[in-house]
Design a protein around this motif. Structure first.
Motif, short mmCIF file in Angstrom:
data_model
loop_
_atom_site.label_atom_id
_atom_site.label_comp_id
_atom_site.label_asym_id
_atom_site.label_seq_id
_atom_site.Cartn_x
_atom_site.Cartn_y
_atom_site.Cartn_z
N GLU A 59 -8.02 -3.48 4.68
CA GLU A 59 -8.77 -4.04 3.56
C GLU A 59 -9.38 -2.94 2.69
O GLU A 59 -9.31 -3.00 1.45
CB GLU A 59 -9.87 -4.96 4.10
CG GLU A 59 -10.68 -5.66 3.02
CD GLU A 59 -11.73 -6.59 3.59
OE1 GLU A 59 -12.71 -6.90 2.88
OE2 GLU A 59 -11.58 -7.00 4.76
N ARG A 60 -9.96 -1.93 3.33
CA ARG A 60 -10.59 -0.85 2.57
C ARG A 60 -9.55 -0.02 1.84
O ARG A 60 -9.77 0.43 0.71
CB ARG A 60 -11.40 0.04 3.51
CG ARG A 60 -12.65 -0.65 4.06
CD ARG A 60 -13.42 0.25 4.99
NE ARG A 60 -13.94 1.42 4.30
CZ ARG A 60 -14.65 2.38 4.91
NH1 ARG A 60 -14.89 2.30 6.20
NH2 ARG A 60 -15.10 3.40 4.21
N GLN A 65 0.83 -1.20 0.00
CA GLN A 65 0.00 0.00 0.00
C GLN A 65 0.86 1.26 0.00
O GLN A 65 1.85 1.35 0.74
CB GLN A 65 -0.90 0.00 1.23
CG GLN A 65 -1.78 1.22 1.38
CD GLN A 65 -2.89 1.26 0.36
OE1 GLN A 65 -3.56 0.26 0.14
NE2 GLN A 65 -3.09 2.40 -0.26
N ALA A 123 -6.69 -1.08 0.67
CA ALA A 123 -6.21 -1.87 -0.47
C ALA A 123 -7.22 -1.86 -1.62
O ALA A 123 -6.84 -1.97 -2.79
CB ALA A 123 -5.94 -3.30 -0.02
N ALA A 124 -8.51 -1.73 -1.26
CA ALA A 124 -9.56 -1.75 -2.29
C ALA A 124 -9.84 -0.38 -2.88
O ALA A 124 -10.63 -0.25 -3.82
CB ALA A 124 -10.84 -2.32 -1.68
N THR A 125 -9.19 0.68 -2.34
CA THR A 125 -9.45 2.05 -2.80
C THR A 125 -8.28 2.53 -3.66
O THR A 125 -7.18 2.78 -3.16
CB THR A 125 -9.65 3.00 -1.61
OG1 THR A 125 -10.67 2.50 -0.76
CG2 THR A 125 -10.02 4.40 -2.10
N LYS A 126 -8.51 2.67 -4.93
CA LYS A 126 -7.46 3.10 -5.86
C LYS A 126 -6.97 4.51 -5.53
O LYS A 126 -7.78 5.40 -5.27
CB LYS A 126 -8.00 3.07 -7.29
CG LYS A 126 -6.95 3.39 -8.35
CD LYS A 126 -7.54 3.30 -9.74
CE LYS A 126 -6.49 3.62 -10.80
NZ LYS A 126 -7.05 3.54 -12.18
N SER A 181 -5.32 5.48 -2.90
CA SER A 181 -5.35 5.81 -1.47
C SER A 181 -3.98 5.61 -0.82
O SER A 181 -3.08 5.01 -1.40
CB SER A 181 -6.38 4.94 -0.75
OG SER A 181 -5.96 3.57 -0.74
#
Length: 348
Positions: free
Chosen positions: A238-239, A12, A241-244, A246
């Motif tokens: 988790e959030r 990240q 990693a899922a947010t481009k 970030s």
């Protein structure tokens, strides 16, 4: 492995890995309203019908914008002898609490004024003078039609007098000045007291500044619930990693990194970031650290970047002792803005 170590070992992106450089000559060019105020106007300001001072403030701000244009034209109009006329700039001071639309009105003045013009917070202006030097700053800003200063602060006498001297010289050169205060809502008389302090600090400008009161509740929290509960450590990772686009940082590591950067670089630090995730947030006890958080909160709010945290709730980031101290206004403004950004993320 500690939580901080776990974050460091992930793929990240992190703010602490960024080391922005901002050349001094770009500081003036970037003095424009935050992106969220790119399209605002006097017409798009919706006064609260329960607060008549808001509609009155819109009228005053619009009248001031018209005066700015006339003064700027007069400054550059040559006399019969080929010399520019000596014209003094006008002044407007919007005094009120958080979230009543003062920045909206200030940005509307900026958009209505002829170029060149500048817009920045009090802190950004002091950073500019520090980076350029006083004489160079006066020279670069003296061609302006208007200088808009958001959140004029009275808690640092040295900076206040420095900016007062700057405004005195600019006004004498025909630059109009518009400013807002950071008066707290709900404190009767404090708005007018703050206005008088401001006018006293800038003695030579006092005669041309017109204080205008803007009352009302903080629109960022109208009919909104309390601060969101912090996200769990696992869900935060988790959030993120899922947010481009970030970033995910450990709170203490981020605070340490901020201490290595000049506050003028905080905007560049978050440039291009879509959302900020911060793990292990806790109340801070050091004043210098807390003030850096204030600057970061301002830059995040300017860029409308959502914030999600684990650990303590964002309204607990400053201790009660700090909130009762001399920087109370700054800390409450930061909390107000961080909560708005955290709700934005929750809503998304």
């Amino acid at each position: 492995m500690s939580n901080a170590d776990s974050l460091r070992s992930s793929a990240q992106e992190r703010l602490v890995d960024r080391h922005p450089e901002v050349p001094a000559d770009q500081l003036v060019a970037q003095m424009v309203p935050p992106p969220m105020f790119d399209e605002v106007s006097f017409d798009s300001y919706i006064p609260d019908p329960k607060e008549p001072s808001q509609a009155a403030a819109v009228r005053k701000a619009e009248e001031f914008a018209g005066e700015v244009a006339k003064i700027h034209q007069a400054v550059h109009k040559k006399s019969l002898f080929g010399k520019k006329k000596q014209v003094t700039g006008a002044g407007l001071y919007l005094d009120g609490g958080f979230g009543v639309g003062k920045t909206h009105l200030l940005a509307s003045i900026f958009h209505s004024a002829p170029a060149p013009k500048s817009f920045g917070t009090f802190g950004e202006l002091t950073n500019l003078v520090g980076a350029l030097g006083f004489t160079n700053a006066v020279e670069r800003l003296s061609a302006n039609s208007v200088l808009c200063i958001d959140e004029f602060e009275l808690d640092d006498p040295g900076d206040t007098m420095l900016v007062s001297r700057l405004l005195t010289e600019l006004s004498a050169k025909g630059v109009s000045i518009a400013a807002t205060s950071n008066t707290l809502p709900g404190q009767l008389g404090e708005g007018r007291f703050a206005a008088q302090d401001f006018l006293r600090e800038i003695k030579k400008l006092g005669s041309i500044f017109e204080p205008v009161r803007v009352d009302g509740p903080d629109y960022r929290h109208r009919d909104l619930p309390p601060a969101p509960e912090p996200t769990s450590a696992a869900a935060l990772t988790e959030r993120a990693a899922a947010t481009k686009g970030s970033t995910l940082d450990d709170f203490d590591e981020l605070l340490k990194h901020l201490s290595t950067l000049h506050p003028s670089k905080f905007g560049a630090l978050i440039a291009g970031v879509s959302s900020v995730f911060i793990a292990n947030v806790h109340p801070v006890a050091d004043q210098a650290v807390a003030l850096r958080i204030v600057v970061l909160a301002d830059r995040l709010y300017d860029a409308s970047i959502p914030v999600t945290v684990s650990g303590a709730k964002l309204d607990q980031i400053f201790s009660q002792e700090m909130l009762d101290g001399g920087y109370r206004k700054k800390y409450l403004r930061a909390i107000s803005r961080l909560l708005a950004l955290s709700r934005f993320e929750v809503a998304a």
